[in-house]
Design a protein around this motif. Structure first.
Motif, mmCIF file in Angstrom:
data_model
loop_
_atom_site.group_PDB
_atom_site.id
_atom_site.type_symbol
_atom_site.label_atom_id
_atom_site.label_comp_id
_atom_site.label_asym_id
_atom_site.label_seq_id
_atom_site.Cartn_x
_atom_site.Cartn_y
_atom_site.Cartn_z
ATOM 1 N N MET A 1 0.844 -1.183 0.000
ATOM 2 C CA MET A 1 0.000 0.000 0.000
ATOM 3 C C MET A 1 0.885 1.241 0.000
ATOM 4 O O MET A 1 1.823 1.346 0.773
ATOM 5 N N GLN A 2 0.586 2.174 -0.871
ATOM 6 C CA GLN A 2 1.384 3.389 -0.970
ATOM 7 C C GLN A 2 0.907 4.411 0.055
ATOM 8 O O GLN A 2 -0.261 4.477 0.396
ATOM 9 N N THR A 3 1.854 5.235 0.514
ATOM 10 C CA THR A 3 1.511 6.302 1.439
ATOM 11 C C THR A 3 0.884 7.454 0.667
ATOM 12 O O THR A 3 0.960 7.513 -0.565
ATOM 13 N N ALA A 4 0.292 8.396 1.396
ATOM 14 C CA ALA A 4 -0.333 9.563 0.766
ATOM 15 C C ALA A 4 0.701 10.357 -0.023
ATOM 16 O O ALA A 4 0.401 10.862 -1.109
ATOM 17 N N ASP A 5 1.919 10.461 0.502
ATOM 18 C CA ASP A 5 2.978 11.188 -0.214
ATOM 19 C C ASP A 5 3.342 10.491 -1.520
ATOM 20 O O ASP A 5 3.537 11.143 -2.542
ATOM 21 N N GLU A 6 3.438 9.169 -1.488
ATOM 22 C CA GLU A 6 3.781 8.415 -2.693
ATOM 23 C C GLU A 6 2.691 8.527 -3.756
ATOM 24 O O GLU A 6 2.986 8.595 -4.949
ATOM 25 N N LEU A 7 1.440 8.571 -3.323
ATOM 26 C CA LEU A 7 0.327 8.690 -4.268
ATOM 27 C C LEU A 7 0.352 10.024 -5.004
ATOM 28 O O LEU A 7 -0.108 10.115 -6.135
ATOM 29 N N GLN A 8 0.890 11.059 -4.373
ATOM 30 C CA GLN A 8 0.938 12.389 -4.983
ATOM 31 C C GLN A 8 2.185 12.607 -5.834
ATOM 32 O O GLN A 8 2.299 13.626 -6.513
ATOM 33 N N GLN A 9 3.105 11.653 -5.813
ATOM 34 C CA GLN A 9 4.329 11.765 -6.615
ATOM 35 C C GLN A 9 3.996 11.661 -8.096
ATOM 36 O O GLN A 9 3.088 10.931 -8.487
ATOM 37 N N PRO A 10 4.741 12.399 -8.936
ATOM 38 C CA PRO A 10 4.501 12.299 -10.386
ATOM 39 C C PRO A 10 4.795 10.887 -10.888
ATOM 40 O O PRO A 10 5.689 10.206 -10.393
ATOM 41 N N LEU A 11 4.052 10.484 -11.869
ATOM 42 C CA LEU A 11 4.220 9.178 -12.484
ATOM 43 C C LEU A 11 5.473 9.199 -13.351
ATOM 44 O O LEU A 11 5.698 10.153 -14.099
ATOM 45 N N SER A 12 6.293 8.168 -13.258
ATOM 46 C CA SER A 12 7.505 8.106 -14.073
ATOM 47 C C SER A 12 7.139 7.917 -15.537
ATOM 48 O O SER A 12 6.040 7.448 -15.865
ATOM 49 N N GLU A 13 8.053 8.262 -16.405
ATOM 50 C CA GLU A 13 7.798 8.129 -17.844
ATOM 51 C C GLU A 13 7.553 6.668 -18.228
ATOM 52 O O GLU A 13 6.678 6.369 -19.046
ATOM 53 N N ARG A 14 8.316 5.767 -17.635
ATOM 54 C CA ARG A 14 8.145 4.333 -17.918
ATOM 55 C C ARG A 14 6.774 3.849 -17.451
ATOM 56 O O ARG A 14 6.072 3.134 -18.164
ATOM 57 N N ALA A 15 6.374 4.263 -16.243
ATOM 58 C CA ALA A 15 5.068 3.862 -15.720
ATOM 59 C C ALA A 15 3.935 4.450 -16.571
ATOM 60 O O ALA A 15 2.928 3.789 -16.816
ATOM 61 N N LEU A 16 4.123 5.677 -17.030
ATOM 62 C CA LEU A 16 3.118 6.305 -17.894
ATOM 63 C C LEU A 16 2.976 5.537 -19.200
ATOM 64 O O LEU A 16 1.865 5.277 -19.667
ATOM 65 N N SER A 17 4.085 5.142 -19.779
ATOM 66 C CA SER A 17 4.056 4.383 -21.026
ATOM 67 C C SER A 17 3.317 3.059 -20.835
ATOM 68 O O SER A 17 2.482 2.671 -21.667
ATOM 69 N N LYS A 18 3.596 2.364 -19.743
ATOM 70 C CA LYS A 18 2.919 1.097 -19.460
ATOM 71 C C LYS A 18 1.424 1.313 -19.234
ATOM 72 O O LYS A 18 0.593 0.527 -19.695
ATOM 73 N N LEU A 19 1.080 2.402 -18.546
ATOM 74 C CA LEU A 19 -0.317 2.693 -18.285
ATOM 75 C C LEU A 19 -1.065 2.992 -19.581
ATOM 76 O O LEU A 19 -2.177 2.507 -19.791
ATOM 77 N N LYS A 20 -0.454 3.769 -20.450
ATOM 78 C CA LYS A 20 -1.103 4.094 -21.720
ATOM 79 C C LYS A 20 -1.347 2.826 -22.543
ATOM 80 O O LYS A 20 -2.385 2.682 -23.191
ATOM 81 N N TRP A 21 -0.408 1.909 -22.517
ATOM 82 C CA TRP A 21 -0.582 0.642 -23.229
ATOM 83 C C TRP A 21 -1.741 -0.145 -22.606
ATOM 84 O O TRP A 21 -2.579 -0.702 -23.309
ATOM 85 N N ARG A 22 -1.814 -0.154 -21.284
ATOM 86 C CA ARG A 22 -2.862 -0.868 -20.557
ATOM 87 C C ARG A 22 -4.252 -0.281 -20.846
ATOM 88 O O ARG A 22 -5.258 -0.969 -20.764
ATOM 89 N N CYS A 23 -4.300 0.990 -21.190
ATOM 90 C CA CYS A 23 -5.570 1.697 -21.385
ATOM 91 C C CYS A 23 -6.172 1.518 -22.769
ATOM 92 O O CYS A 23 -7.243 2.047 -23.039
ATOM 93 N N ARG A 24 -5.519 0.788 -23.631
ATOM 94 C CA ARG A 24 -6.105 0.555 -24.964
ATOM 95 C C ARG A 24 -7.345 -0.298 -24.790
ATOM 96 O O ARG A 24 -7.329 -1.314 -24.124
ATOM 97 N N ARG A 25 -8.450 0.134 -25.396
ATOM 98 C CA ARG A 25 -9.731 -0.524 -25.197
ATOM 99 C C ARG A 25 -10.315 -1.025 -26.510
ATOM 100 O O ARG A 25 -9.869 -0.649 -27.589
ATOM 101 N N GLY A 26 -11.358 -1.831 -26.403
ATOM 102 C CA GLY A 26 -12.008 -2.383 -27.577
ATOM 103 C C GLY A 26 -13.064 -1.471 -28.181
ATOM 104 O O GLY A 26 -13.410 -1.622 -29.343
ATOM 105 N N LEU A 27 -13.568 -0.533 -27.408
ATOM 106 C CA LEU A 27 -14.581 0.395 -27.907
ATOM 107 C C LEU A 27 -13.949 1.741 -28.227
ATOM 108 O O LEU A 27 -13.279 2.336 -27.384
ATOM 109 N N LEU A 28 -14.189 2.224 -29.420
ATOM 110 C CA LEU A 28 -13.643 3.509 -29.843
ATOM 111 C C LEU A 28 -14.062 4.632 -28.900
ATOM 112 O O LEU A 28 -13.263 5.514 -28.581
ATOM 113 N N GLU A 29 -15.286 4.607 -28.426
ATOM 114 C CA GLU A 29 -15.780 5.657 -27.543
ATOM 115 C C GLU A 29 -14.921 5.752 -26.282
ATOM 116 O O GLU A 29 -14.584 6.848 -25.833
#
Length: 104
Positions: A1-29
């Protein structure tokens, strides 16, 4: 579990890239809502927002679209404050048309 301070930290570029890949969906909308969100917020996303996005990405495409279109609200059992706040941003950003560039 992350602390409140860790949750407010900026997302790293690598983590952002992985998240964007994870967010690809089947519905265009869904993809449109997500893409507009990233266009406006990816440069200052936090770890907390990334965790909230992961929670939303665990939903089926139809359930996610219902939330984004305000057909239903998130269930308190799985949606904490971060998820509700992120969903509100996504709803606002997704409802706006993207800016038209002068070169278009």
């Amino acid at each position: 579990m992350q602390t409140a301070d860790e949750l407010q930290q900026p997302l790293s570029e690598r983590a952002l890239s992985k998240l964007k890949w994870r967010c690809r969906r089947g519905l265009l909308e869904n993809d449109l809502f997500i893409a507009r969100f990233f266009e406006r917020h990816e440069s200052h996303m936090t770890n907390g927002q990334a965790g909230a996005m992961e929670t939303l990405m665990d939903l089926s495409d139809n359930d996610l679209l219902d939330l984004l279109l305000r057909r239903k609200e998130p269930e308190p059992e799985w949606a904490g404050a971060e998820v509700v706040a992120l969903l509100q941003l996504m709803r606002t950003d997704g409802a706006q048309r993207p800016a038209i560039s002068p070169s278009s």
